[in-house]
Design a protein around this motif. Structure first.
Motif, PDB file in Angstrom:
ATOM      1  N   MET A   1      32.695  42.813  46.632  1.00  0.00           N
ATOM      2  CA  MET A   1      33.262  43.377  45.834  1.00  0.00           C
ATOM      3  C   MET A   1      34.648  43.757  46.293  1.00  0.00           C
ATOM      4  SD  MET A   1      32.310  46.363  43.304  1.00  0.00           S
ATOM      5  CE  MET A   1      32.894  46.360  41.453  1.00  0.00           C
ATOM      6  N   PRO A   2      35.693  43.532  45.667  1.00  0.00           N
ATOM      7  CA  PRO A   2      37.071  43.641  46.162  1.00  0.00           C
ATOM      8  C   PRO A   2      37.523  45.376  45.883  1.00  0.00           C
ATOM      9  CG  PRO A   2      37.251  42.466  43.899  1.00  0.00           C
ATOM     10  CD  PRO A   2      35.890  42.518  44.338  1.00  0.00           C
ATOM     11  N   THR A   3      38.393  45.570  46.732  1.00  0.00           N
ATOM     12  CA  THR A   3      38.926  47.058  46.547  1.00  0.00           C
ATOM     13  C   THR A   3      39.397  47.262  45.188  1.00  0.00           C
ATOM     14  OG1 THR A   3      40.841  46.869  47.455  1.00  0.00           O
ATOM     15  CG2 THR A   3      38.906  47.121  49.097  1.00  0.00           C
ATOM     16  N   ILE A   4      39.778  48.641  44.685  1.00  0.00           N
ATOM     17  CA  ILE A   4      40.255  48.751  43.772  1.00  0.00           C
ATOM     18  C   ILE A   4      41.782  48.378  43.833  1.00  0.00           C
ATOM     19  CG2 ILE A   4      38.949  50.663  42.917  1.00  0.00           C
ATOM     20  CD1 ILE A   4      40.894  52.704  43.587  1.00  0.00           C
ATOM     21  N   GLN A   5      42.289  48.705  44.905  1.00  0.00           N
ATOM     22  CA  GLN A   5      43.772  48.120  45.197  1.00  0.00           C
ATOM     23  C   GLN A   5      43.794  46.592  44.835  1.00  0.00           C
ATOM     24  OE1 GLN A   5      45.487  49.217  48.909  1.00  0.00           O
ATOM     25  NE2 GLN A   5      47.250  47.788  48.850  1.00  0.00           N
ATOM     26  N   GLN A   6      42.935  45.776  45.522  1.00  0.00           N
ATOM     27  CA  GLN A   6      42.984  44.321  45.267  1.00  0.00           C
ATOM     28  C   GLN A   6      42.880  43.838  43.790  1.00  0.00           C
ATOM     29  OE1 GLN A   6      39.619  43.673  47.964  1.00  0.00           O
ATOM     30  NE2 GLN A   6      40.938  42.589  49.567  1.00  0.00           N
ATOM     31  N   VAL A   7      41.888  44.497  43.152  1.00  0.00           N
ATOM     32  CA  VAL A   7      41.840  44.409  41.605  1.00  0.00           C
ATOM     33  C   VAL A   7      43.114  44.880  40.840  1.00  0.00           C
ATOM     34  CG1 VAL A   7      40.646  45.005  39.520  1.00  0.00           C
ATOM     35  CG2 VAL A   7      39.446  44.696  41.368  1.00  0.00           C
ATOM     36  N   ALA A   8      43.728  45.953  41.146  1.00  0.00           N
ATOM     37  CA  ALA A   8      44.826  46.279  40.619  1.00  0.00           C
ATOM     38  C   ALA A   8      46.293  45.330  40.652  1.00  0.00           C
ATOM     39  CB  ALA A   8      45.252  47.636  40.913  1.00  0.00           C
ATOM     40  N   GLU A   9      46.316  44.913  41.999  1.00  0.00           N
ATOM     41  CA  GLU A   9      47.294  44.049  42.540  1.00  0.00           C
ATOM     42  C   GLU A   9      47.209  42.768  42.002  1.00  0.00           C
ATOM     43  OE1 GLU A   9      47.344  44.410  46.634  1.00  0.00           O
ATOM     44  OE2 GLU A   9      48.737  46.189  46.701  1.00  0.00           O
ATOM     45  N   ALA A  10      45.863  42.161  41.642  1.00  0.00           N
ATOM     46  CA  ALA A  10      45.830  40.897  41.090  1.00  0.00           C
ATOM     47  C   ALA A  10      46.186  40.952  39.528  1.00  0.00           C
ATOM     48  CB  ALA A  10      44.179  40.655  41.320  1.00  0.00           C
ATOM     49  N   PHE A  11      45.811  42.123  38.946  1.00  0.00           N
ATOM     50  CA  PHE A  11      46.099  42.300  37.493  1.00  0.00           C
ATOM     51  C   PHE A  11      47.634  42.321  37.306  1.00  0.00           C
ATOM     52  CE2 PHE A  11      46.625  44.017  33.624  1.00  0.00           C
ATOM     53  CZ  PHE A  11      45.535  43.444  32.770  1.00  0.00           C
ATOM     54  N   SER A  12      48.321  43.138  38.007  1.00  0.00           N
ATOM     55  CA  SER A  12      49.762  43.187  38.100  1.00  0.00           C
ATOM     56  C   SER A  12      50.485  42.053  38.511  1.00  0.00           C
ATOM     57  CB  SER A  12      50.081  44.396  38.891  1.00  0.00           C
ATOM     58  OG  SER A  12      50.086  45.686  38.285  1.00  0.00           O
ATOM     59  N   SER A  13      49.741  41.054  39.282  1.00  0.00           N
ATOM     60  CA  SER A  13      50.509  39.682  39.808  1.00  0.00           C
ATOM     61  C   SER A  13      50.231  38.680  38.600  1.00  0.00           C
ATOM     62  CB  SER A  13      49.836  39.728  40.999  1.00  0.00           C
ATOM     63  OG  SER A  13      50.391  40.335  41.880  1.00  0.00           O
ATOM     64  N   HIS A  14      49.604  39.032  37.586  1.00  0.00           N
ATOM     65  CA  HIS A  14      49.262  37.975  36.505  1.00  0.00           C
ATOM     66  C   HIS A  14      48.036  37.175  37.055  1.00  0.00           C
ATOM     67  CE1 HIS A  14      52.775  39.423  34.872  1.00  0.00           C
ATOM     68  NE2 HIS A  14      53.688  38.844  35.497  1.00  0.00           N
ATOM     69  N   ARG A  15      47.244  37.467  37.941  1.00  0.00           N
ATOM     70  CA  ARG A  15      46.028  36.732  38.509  1.00  0.00           C
ATOM     71  C   ARG A  15      44.745  37.403  37.679  1.00  0.00           C
ATOM     72  NH1 ARG A  15      47.773  38.644  43.376  1.00  0.00           N
ATOM     73  NH2 ARG A  15      45.671  38.949  43.980  1.00  0.00           N
ATOM     74  N   PHE A  16      44.947  37.317  36.257  1.00  0.00           N
ATOM     75  CA  PHE A  16      43.824  37.921  35.676  1.00  0.00           C
ATOM     76  C   PHE A  16      42.595  37.517  35.889  1.00  0.00           C
ATOM     77  CE2 PHE A  16      47.853  38.109  32.806  1.00  0.00           C
ATOM     78  CZ  PHE A  16      48.284  39.595  33.059  1.00  0.00           C
ATOM     79  N   ARG A  17      42.370  36.351  35.717  1.00  0.00           N
ATOM     80  CA  ARG A  17      41.063  35.618  35.902  1.00  0.00           C
ATOM     81  C   ARG A  17      40.240  36.026  37.107  1.00  0.00           C
ATOM     82  NH1 ARG A  17      43.689  30.145  33.704  1.00  0.00           N
ATOM     83  NH2 ARG A  17      43.812  30.624  31.416  1.00  0.00           N
ATOM     84  N   GLU A  18      41.027  36.541  38.093  1.00  0.00           N
ATOM     85  CA  GLU A  18      40.295  36.841  39.295  1.00  0.00           C
ATOM     86  C   GLU A  18      39.447  38.221  39.074  1.00  0.00           C
ATOM     87  OE1 GLU A  18      42.707  37.057  42.662  1.00  0.00           O
ATOM     88  OE2 GLU A  18      43.795  35.029  42.280  1.00  0.00           O
ATOM     89  N   ILE A  19      40.065  39.056  38.142  1.00  0.00           N
ATOM     90  CA  ILE A  19      39.562  40.405  38.089  1.00  0.00           C
ATOM     91  C   ILE A  19      38.625  40.513  36.500  1.00  0.00           C
ATOM     92  CG2 ILE A  19      41.071  41.479  39.322  1.00  0.00           C
ATOM     93  CD1 ILE A  19      41.058  41.878  35.634  1.00  0.00           C
ATOM     94  N   TYR A  20      38.284  39.623  36.034  1.00  0.00           N
ATOM     95  CA  TYR A  20      37.532  39.790  34.695  1.00  0.00           C
ATOM     96  C   TYR A  20      36.377  40.343  34.959  1.00  0.00           C
ATOM     97  CZ  TYR A  20      40.887  36.974  31.984  1.00  0.00           C
ATOM     98  OH  TYR A  20      42.053  36.440  31.215  1.00  0.00           O
ATOM     99  N   GLU A  21      35.503  39.891  36.024  1.00  0.00           N
ATOM    100  CA  GLU A  21      34.235  40.482  36.095  1.00  0.00           C
ATOM    101  C   GLU A  21      34.308  41.842  36.634  1.00  0.00           C
ATOM    102  OE1 GLU A  21      32.478  38.965  40.118  1.00  0.00           O
ATOM    103  OE2 GLU A  21      34.123  37.597  40.112  1.00  0.00           O
ATOM    104  N   PHE A  22      35.383  42.476  36.904  1.00  0.00           N
ATOM    105  CA  PHE A  22      35.457  43.843  37.246  1.00  0.00           C
ATOM    106  C   PHE A  22      36.039  44.896  36.217  1.00  0.00           C
ATOM    107  CE2 PHE A  22      36.173  41.295  41.204  1.00  0.00           C
ATOM    108  CZ  PHE A  22      34.959  41.410  41.693  1.00  0.00           C
ATOM    109  N   LEU A  23      36.079  44.142  34.953  1.00  0.00           N
ATOM    110  CA  LEU A  23      36.431  45.200  33.896  1.00  0.00           C
ATOM    111  C   LEU A  23      35.168  45.657  33.364  1.00  0.00           C
ATOM    112  CD1 LEU A  23      38.752  42.414  31.615  1.00  0.00           C
ATOM    113  CD2 LEU A  23      39.523  44.246  33.104  1.00  0.00           C
ATOM    114  N   HIS A  24      35.432  46.904  33.119  1.00  0.00           N
ATOM    115  CA  HIS A  24      34.267  47.953  32.532  1.00  0.00           C
ATOM    116  C   HIS A  24      34.207  47.351  31.185  1.00  0.00           C
ATOM    117  CE1 HIS A  24      32.145  51.304  30.925  1.00  0.00           C
ATOM    118  NE2 HIS A  24      31.782  51.596  32.034  1.00  0.00           N
ATOM    119  N   PRO A  25      32.814  47.184  30.508  1.00  0.00           N
ATOM    120  CA  PRO A  25      32.804  46.850  29.113  1.00  0.00           C
ATOM    121  C   PRO A  25      33.590  47.711  28.068  1.00  0.00           C
ATOM    122  CG  PRO A  25      30.527  46.800  30.331  1.00  0.00           C
ATOM    123  CD  PRO A  25      31.626  47.693  31.185  1.00  0.00           C
TER     124      PRO A  25
END
Length: 120
Positions: A1-25
């Motif tokens: 599982m990536p760190t919260i920093q990695q998830v946030a940086e992916a989102f802010s970098s428009h790499r949304f598909r990398e983090i979909y599985e880490f979205l809370h329902p």
């Protein structure tokens, strides 16, 4: 599982598909002054729409500053966007990400278009 920093940086970098599985329902995304999205369906739909708009655009981050806490991440960015007709625009944004047990629960986004002379 990536760190919260990695998830946030992916989102802010428009790499949304990398983090979909880490979205809370029950994730909530507030685009201050524009919209409030609730749940993974609405958030993913907005991400996909954004990706569609960015498809023929290049993005260059002129600033990308990350601040990490135990359950939250803030990212301050300045991005230059160039579209297919070579038109440029500059956007300053700040995203605040909140996490619960490693899952992204809340996103708050502040954005403003800026002029080149206002660049940091």
């Amino acid at each position: 599982m990536p760190t919260i920093q990695q998830v946030a940086e992916a989102f802010s970098s428009h790499r949304f598909r990398e983090i979909y599985e880490f979205l809370h329902p029950q994730v909530e995304w507030t685009l201050v002054g524009a919209a409030r999205l609730e749940g993974t369906e609405q958030v993913q739909a907005a991400c996909e729409q954004s990706l569609g708009q960015l498809e023929r655009t290049t993005t260059q981050f002129l600033r990308f500053k990350t601040v990490v806490g135990p359950d939250a991440v803030a990212i301050d960015t300045v991005a230059k966007y160039v579209d297919a007709r070579w038109n440029s625009s500059f956007v300053r944004s700040c995203d605040i990400y909140e996490f619960t047990q490693g899952y992204l629960t809340t996103i708050t986004t502040y954005t403003a278009a800026i002029e080149p002379e206002d660049l940091p």
